[in-house]
Design a protein around this motif. Structure first.
Motif, PDB file in Angstrom:
ATOM      1  N   LYS A   1       0.826  -1.104  -0.040  1.00 14.53           N
ATOM      2  CA  LYS A   1       0.226   0.015  -0.064  1.00 14.53           C
ATOM      3  C   LYS A   1       0.835   1.308   0.044  1.00 14.53           C
ATOM      4  O   LYS A   1       2.028   1.418   0.699  1.00 14.53           O
ATOM      5  CB  LYS A   1      -0.990  -0.005   1.272  1.00 14.53           C
ATOM      6  N   VAL A   2       0.673   2.237  -0.802  1.00 14.79           N
ATOM      7  CA  VAL A   2       1.065   3.525  -0.966  1.00 14.79           C
ATOM      8  C   VAL A   2       0.508   4.627   0.109  1.00 14.79           C
ATOM      9  O   VAL A   2      -0.560   4.733  -0.138  1.00 14.79           O
ATOM     10  CB  VAL A   2       1.123   4.059  -2.394  1.00 14.79           C
ATOM     11  N   ASP A   3       1.254   5.066   1.105  1.00  8.33           N
ATOM     12  CA  ASP A   3       0.847   5.959   2.201  1.00  8.33           C
ATOM     13  C   ASP A   3       1.436   7.184   1.911  1.00  8.33           C
ATOM     14  O   ASP A   3       2.638   7.287   1.282  1.00  8.33           O
ATOM     15  CB  ASP A   3       1.297   5.474   3.197  1.00  8.33           C
ATOM     16  N   PHE A   4       0.808   8.399   1.805  1.00  6.01           N
ATOM     17  CA  PHE A   4       1.154   9.917   1.773  1.00  6.01           C
ATOM     18  C   PHE A   4       0.458  10.721   2.775  1.00  6.01           C
ATOM     19  O   PHE A   4      -0.645  10.095   3.406  1.00  6.01           O
ATOM     20  CB  PHE A   4       1.172  10.176   0.367  1.00  6.01           C
ATOM     21  N   ASP A   5       0.762  11.696   2.780  1.00  4.60           N
ATOM     22  CA  ASP A   5      -0.060  12.661   3.998  1.00  4.60           C
ATOM     23  C   ASP A   5      -1.032  13.277   3.311  1.00  4.60           C
ATOM     24  O   ASP A   5      -1.011  14.317   2.489  1.00  4.60           O
ATOM     25  CB  ASP A   5       1.197  13.798   4.200  1.00  4.60           C
ATOM     26  N   THR A   6      -2.264  12.535   3.662  1.00  2.36           N
ATOM     27  CA  THR A   6      -3.540  13.060   3.005  1.00  2.36           C
ATOM     28  C   THR A   6      -3.951  14.429   3.737  1.00  2.36           C
ATOM     29  O   THR A   6      -4.638  15.219   2.841  1.00  2.36           O
ATOM     30  CB  THR A   6      -4.552  11.823   3.433  1.00  2.36           C
ATOM     31  N   HIS A   7      -3.549  14.857   4.949  1.00  2.00           N
ATOM     32  CA  HIS A   7      -3.704  15.968   5.442  1.00  2.00           C
ATOM     33  C   HIS A   7      -3.097  17.135   4.657  1.00  2.00           C
ATOM     34  O   HIS A   7      -3.750  17.991   4.131  1.00  2.00           O
ATOM     35  CB  HIS A   7      -3.239  16.261   7.019  1.00  2.00           C
ATOM     36  N   HIS A   8      -1.859  16.940   4.164  1.00  2.00           N
ATOM     37  CA  HIS A   8      -1.116  17.903   3.488  1.00  2.00           C
ATOM     38  C   HIS A   8      -1.644  17.715   1.979  1.00  2.00           C
ATOM     39  O   HIS A   8      -1.833  19.120   1.267  1.00  2.00           O
ATOM     40  CB  HIS A   8       0.237  17.583   3.221  1.00  2.00           C
TER      41      HIS A   8
ATOM     42  N   ARG B   1      -4.901  17.456   1.345  1.00  2.00           N
ATOM     43  CA  ARG B   1      -6.043  18.372   1.586  1.00  2.00           C
ATOM     44  C   ARG B   1      -5.756  19.846   1.555  1.00  2.00           C
ATOM     45  O   ARG B   1      -6.457  20.581   0.843  1.00  2.00           O
ATOM     46  CB  ARG B   1      -6.847  17.992   2.867  1.00  2.00           C
ATOM     47  N   GLN B   2      -4.799  20.226   2.053  1.00  2.00           N
ATOM     48  CA  GLN B   2      -4.320  21.610   2.093  1.00  2.00           C
ATOM     49  C   GLN B   2      -4.165  21.971   0.671  1.00  2.00           C
ATOM     50  O   GLN B   2      -4.300  23.285   0.537  1.00  2.00           O
ATOM     51  CB  GLN B   2      -3.156  21.829   3.070  1.00  2.00           C
ATOM     52  N   MET B   3      -3.370  21.326   0.013  1.00  2.00           N
ATOM     53  CA  MET B   3      -3.162  21.641  -1.468  1.00  2.00           C
ATOM     54  C   MET B   3      -4.408  21.549  -2.229  1.00  2.00           C
ATOM     55  O   MET B   3      -4.285  22.671  -3.100  1.00  2.00           O
ATOM     56  CB  MET B   3      -2.103  20.540  -1.983  1.00  2.00           C
TER      57      MET B   3
ATOM     58  N   ASP C   1      -7.199  22.792  -0.990  1.00  2.00           N
ATOM     59  CA  ASP C   1      -7.899  23.924  -0.319  1.00  2.00           C
ATOM     60  C   ASP C   1      -7.261  25.160  -1.041  1.00  2.00           C
ATOM     61  O   ASP C   1      -7.922  26.238  -1.214  1.00  2.00           O
ATOM     62  CB  ASP C   1      -7.572  24.156   1.037  1.00  2.00           C
ATOM     63  N   LEU C   2      -5.818  25.138  -1.480  1.00  2.00           N
ATOM     64  CA  LEU C   2      -5.323  26.078  -2.137  1.00  2.00           C
ATOM     65  C   LEU C   2      -5.665  26.287  -3.649  1.00  2.00           C
ATOM     66  O   LEU C   2      -5.507  27.332  -4.371  1.00  2.00           O
ATOM     67  CB  LEU C   2      -3.861  26.025  -2.226  1.00  2.00           C
ATOM     68  N   GLY C   3      -6.494  25.100  -4.054  1.00  2.00           N
ATOM     69  CA  GLY C   3      -6.985  25.229  -5.604  1.00  2.00           C
ATOM     70  C   GLY C   3      -6.282  24.517  -6.465  1.00  2.00           C
ATOM     71  O   GLY C   3      -6.287  24.564  -7.620  1.00  2.00           O
ATOM     72  N   LEU C   4      -5.062  23.753  -5.872  1.00  2.00           N
ATOM     73  CA  LEU C   4      -4.233  22.993  -6.749  1.00  2.00           C
ATOM     74  C   LEU C   4      -5.307  21.621  -7.207  1.00  2.00           C
ATOM     75  O   LEU C   4      -6.102  21.138  -6.395  1.00  2.00           O
ATOM     76  CB  LEU C   4      -3.232  22.555  -5.925  1.00  2.00           C
ATOM     77  N   SER C   5      -4.841  21.132  -8.394  1.00  2.00           N
ATOM     78  CA  SER C   5      -5.493  20.031  -8.996  1.00  2.00           C
ATOM     79  C   SER C   5      -5.158  18.757  -8.183  1.00  2.00           C
ATOM     80  O   SER C   5      -4.269  18.618  -7.884  1.00  2.00           O
ATOM     81  CB  SER C   5      -5.459  20.127 -10.410  1.00  2.00           C
ATOM     82  N   ILE C   6      -5.909  17.797  -8.483  1.00  2.00           N
ATOM     83  CA  ILE C   6      -5.605  16.241  -8.351  1.00  2.00           C
ATOM     84  C   ILE C   6      -4.195  15.807  -8.924  1.00  2.00           C
ATOM     85  O   ILE C   6      -3.418  15.253  -8.244  1.00  2.00           O
ATOM     86  CB  ILE C   6      -6.425  15.317  -8.463  1.00  2.00           C
ATOM     87  N   THR C   7      -3.891  16.306 -10.151  1.00  2.00           N
ATOM     88  CA  THR C   7      -2.941  16.197 -10.847  1.00  2.00           C
ATOM     89  C   THR C   7      -1.605  16.780 -10.178  1.00  2.00           C
ATOM     90  O   THR C   7      -0.512  15.973  -9.847  1.00  2.00           O
ATOM     91  CB  THR C   7      -2.917  16.669 -12.273  1.00  2.00           C
ATOM     92  N   ASP C   8      -1.633  17.938  -9.688  1.00  2.00           N
ATOM     93  CA  ASP C   8      -0.596  18.697  -8.933  1.00  2.00           C
ATOM     94  C   ASP C   8      -0.438  17.926  -7.750  1.00  2.00           C
ATOM     95  O   ASP C   8       0.749  17.788  -7.360  1.00  2.00           O
ATOM     96  CB  ASP C   8      -1.199  20.039  -8.793  1.00  2.00           C
ATOM     97  N   VAL C   9      -1.310  17.195  -6.957  1.00  2.00           N
ATOM     98  CA  VAL C   9      -1.058  16.741  -5.440  1.00  2.00           C
ATOM     99  C   VAL C   9      -0.172  15.269  -6.011  1.00  2.00           C
ATOM    100  O   VAL C   9       0.558  15.009  -5.299  1.00  2.00           O
ATOM    101  CB  VAL C   9      -2.496  16.432  -5.018  1.00  2.00           C
ATOM    102  N   ALA C  10      -0.937  14.722  -7.164  1.00  2.00           N
ATOM    103  CA  ALA C  10      -0.197  13.414  -7.497  1.00  2.00           C
ATOM    104  C   ALA C  10       1.344  13.609  -7.790  1.00  2.00           C
ATOM    105  O   ALA C  10       2.188  13.075  -7.473  1.00  2.00           O
ATOM    106  CB  ALA C  10      -0.973  12.801  -8.705  1.00  2.00           C
ATOM    107  N   HIS C  11       1.688  14.486  -8.541  1.00  2.08           N
ATOM    108  CA  HIS C  11       2.949  14.799  -8.923  1.00  2.08           C
ATOM    109  C   HIS C  11       3.802  15.251  -7.936  1.00  2.08           C
ATOM    110  O   HIS C  11       4.895  14.802  -7.698  1.00  2.08           O
ATOM    111  CB  HIS C  11       2.993  16.138  -9.937  1.00  2.08           C
ATOM    112  N   HIS C  12       3.235  16.203  -6.642  1.00  2.66           N
ATOM    113  CA  HIS C  12       3.940  16.505  -5.657  1.00  2.66           C
ATOM    114  C   HIS C  12       4.548  15.128  -5.031  1.00  2.66           C
ATOM    115  O   HIS C  12       5.642  15.048  -4.373  1.00  2.66           O
ATOM    116  CB  HIS C  12       3.016  17.137  -4.735  1.00  2.66           C
ATOM    117  N   PHE C  13       3.540  14.154  -4.725  1.00  2.00           N
ATOM    118  CA  PHE C  13       3.883  13.046  -3.803  1.00  2.00           C
ATOM    119  C   PHE C  13       4.337  11.983  -4.667  1.00  2.00           C
ATOM    120  O   PHE C  13       5.019  10.977  -4.022  1.00  2.00           O
ATOM    121  CB  PHE C  13       2.435  12.645  -3.134  1.00  2.00           C
ATOM    122  N   GLY C  14       4.645  12.191  -6.213  1.00  2.00           N
ATOM    123  CA  GLY C  14       4.974  11.054  -6.896  1.00  2.00           C
ATOM    124  C   GLY C  14       3.988   9.661  -6.819  1.00  2.00           C
ATOM    125  O   GLY C  14       4.597   8.670  -6.802  1.00  2.00           O
ATOM    126  N   VAL C  15       2.801   9.950  -6.673  1.00  2.00           N
ATOM    127  CA  VAL C  15       1.794   8.778  -6.645  1.00  2.00           C
ATOM    128  C   VAL C  15       1.011   9.113  -8.071  1.00  2.00           C
ATOM    129  O   VAL C  15       0.992  10.083  -8.459  1.00  2.00           O
ATOM    130  CB  VAL C  15       1.047   8.738  -5.507  1.00  2.00           C
TER     131      VAL C  15
END
Length: 398
Positions: free
Chosen positions: A25-32, A34-36, A38-52
Motif C-alpha cells: 500500500k502506498v501511504d502519503f500525507d493526506t492532510h497535506h 487536503r491543504q493543497m 484547499d489552495l485550489g491545486l488540482s489532483i494532478t498537482d497533488v499526485a505529482h507532488h507526492f510521486g503517486v
C-alpha cells in the motif's frame, strides 16, 4: 552482526508484508494533500507532488477527506447573486477575475459561467465599462518566490492623512502585507514588514523608492542578509513595476470608493480636511472600514487566477515554488538601482510627513464613544455613522 531482536523484527515485518497479496500500500500525507486542494491545486498537482498516481490520490482522499474532492460549492443561483451583489457593493470596480478571487477567499468555488451570469445581472453597466479598459503588460522576470519583494506606499488619501503601505512578491504576485495607517513613519512600515516575514519568511531582496519611510526595512534587511549580498535595491518607481501595478488596482477597487465618499462629506459641509477634530472623527469612523476593504482585496488578489501563469493563483505560485529560493541566492537583478547603505550614510532621505491625529477626548469619553458605536445598527451607512460620531464629539467638547 545483526542482533536476534533486530533479526526477528525484520523477519516479522517481511512476513507481514508477504502475507498481504498485491503491491504494498502506498501511504502519503493526506492532510497535506487536503491543504493543497484547499489552495485550489488540482489532483494532478497533488499526485505529482507526492510521486503517486491520480487514482491513488482519489482513493486515499475518498477515505480520509471525501469533502475535499468536491470541485464546486453547492450554492443556488439566487444565493450566488446575493453574494456577488454584496461583494460588488463593497468593491464596485472589481471585475470577473477579482470577483472569483473574492469567492475563493471565502472558500466558495463556482463555475466561471455562473459567476459571469450573476455579475451581468448585478452590474451590467460595470461589465461594459470594464470592457473598454486594457492593461499594457511589461516583460518581467524573477526566478522564485521570496527572491524580491517590492514595497511602496500610496498617498491618494493623504489629504485626509491616510497612507496605505503595501508589499508584493515579484515572482508570485502574492501580497505579504497591505494596510492603511494614519502616519507615514518608518517604524510603522517596519512592523508591517516584520509581521509579513513571520508568515512568509525573509525575502532575499527588497526593492523600494527613495522614501525615508522605508529606512528601517532597509536596516532590517542589511542586518539579516549582510551588505555584501546587496539585499536592498533603491531606485525609480518605473522599475518598481510590480507594486506600482498593485497600487493601480488598490486605487481602482478600494481607494476610489472612499475618496469620493470623503469629497461628498466635504461638499455637505460636515468635514473639514484642515480641522483636527473632524479628521479624528473621520479616522475613528473609516480607518477600520478601509482596512477591512483592503484585507478583502488582499484575499481576493492572492486567490485570483493569473492568465499568464496557466491560471495559477498567487498563493499557489508562492507555495508550489517556495523551495527554489535555495537555488537563486546569487541571481542578478536586472535593475540594480542604488544601494540603500549609500543613502543611509548620506542622510538626505526624502519622506512625506504625515503626523497622527491625537484624540481630543479623554479616556472616559473615548470609552463612552466606543459603547455608543456598539449600539449602531449593522445596516447604518458610513455617512450616518460619521455624522453620529461627529455630533457626539462636538457635544463632549463644547
Amino acid at each position: 552482526m545483526t542482533s536476534p531482536t533486530q533479526s526477528e523484527s525484520s523477519r516479522f515485518s517481511f512476513k507481514n508484508l508477504m502475507a498481504v497479496p498485491g503491491r504494498p500500500k502506498v501511504d502519503f500525507d493526506t492532510h497535506h494533500a487536503r491543504q493543497m486542494l484547499d489552495l485550489g491545486l488540482s489532483i494532478t498537482d497533488v499526485a505529482h507532488h507526492f510521486g503517486v498516481s491520480r487514482p491513488t490520490v482519489y482513493r486515499s482522499l475518498r477515505l480520509s477527506h471525501p469533502e475535499a474532492l468536491k470541485r464546486f460549492t453547492d450554492i443556488s443561483d439566487e444565493a450566488l447573486r446575493v453574494l456577488v451583489q454584496e461583494v460588488n457593493d463593497s468593491h464596485p470596480n472589481a471585475g470577473e477575475v477579482y470577483l472569483m478571487g473574492h469567492l475563493r477567499s471565502r472558500n466558495i468555488k463556482v463555475q466561471r459561467s455562473r459567476l459571469r451570469d450573476a455579475l451581468h445581472l448585478v452590474d451590467p453597466e460595470g461589465v461594459e465599462r470594464r470592457k473598454r479598459k486594457t492593461v499594457t503588460r511589461r516583460v518581467y522576470s524573477v526566478p522564485c518566490p521570496n527572491f524580491l519583494w517590492h514595497i511602496d506606499g500610496t498617498h491618494k488619501l493623504i489629504r485626509w492623512k491616510f497612507v496605505i503601505h503595501a508589499a508584493i512578491d515579484g515572482f508570485s504576485r502574492l501580497i505579504p502585507y497591505l494596510h492603511c495607517s494614519t502616519n507615514n513613519r518608518s517604524i510603522t512600515v517596519l512592523h508591517l514588514f516584520e509581521s509579513a516575514v513571520q508568515q512568509y519568511g525573509f525575502p532575499l531582496r527588497v526593492r523600494s523608492d527613495h522614501g525615508g519611510e522605508n529606512q528601517k526595512v532597509w536596516e532590517a534587511m542589511i542586518r539579516e542578509r549582510g551588505e555584501e549580498s546587496r539585499p536592498v535595491i533603491v531606485g525609480s518607481s518605473v522599475h518598481n513595476e510590480r507594486v506600482e501595478r498593485l497600487n493601480y488596482d488598490i486605487n481602482q477597487q478600494v481607494v476610489s470608493v472612499f475618496k469620493q465618499l470623503f469629497f461628498d462629506l466635504e461638499e455637505e459641509g460636515i468635514l473639514d480636511a484642515d480641522n483636527s477634530t473632524d479628521l479624528f472623527c473621520l479616522h475613528y469612523t473609516f480607518l477600520p472600514q478601509i482596512n477591512q476593504h483592503l484585507q478583502e482585496f488582499r484575499a481576493a488578489h492572492n486567490s485570483h487566477s493569473i492568465s499568464t501563469e496557466r491560471n495559477r493563483t498567487p498563493v499557489q505560485l508562492f507555495f508550489q515554488n517556495h523551495h527554489l529560493i535555495q537555488l537563486h541566492s546569487n541571481h542578478e537583478d536586472p535593475h540594480p538601482g542604488i544601494l540603500a547603505d549609500e543613502l543611509l550614510q548620506r542622510g538626505d532621505l526624502r519622506q512625506v510627513n504625515v503626523d497622527s491625529i491625537g484624540s481630543p477626548l479623554s479616556q472616559q469619553q473615548l470609552g463612552t464613544l466606543d459603547e455608543l458605536v456598539q449600539t449602531f445598527p449593522l445596516t447604518m451607512d458610513s455617512k450616518a455613522k460619521y455624522r453620529r460620531i461627529s455630533s457626539f464629539v462636538a457635544d463632549q467638547l463644547f
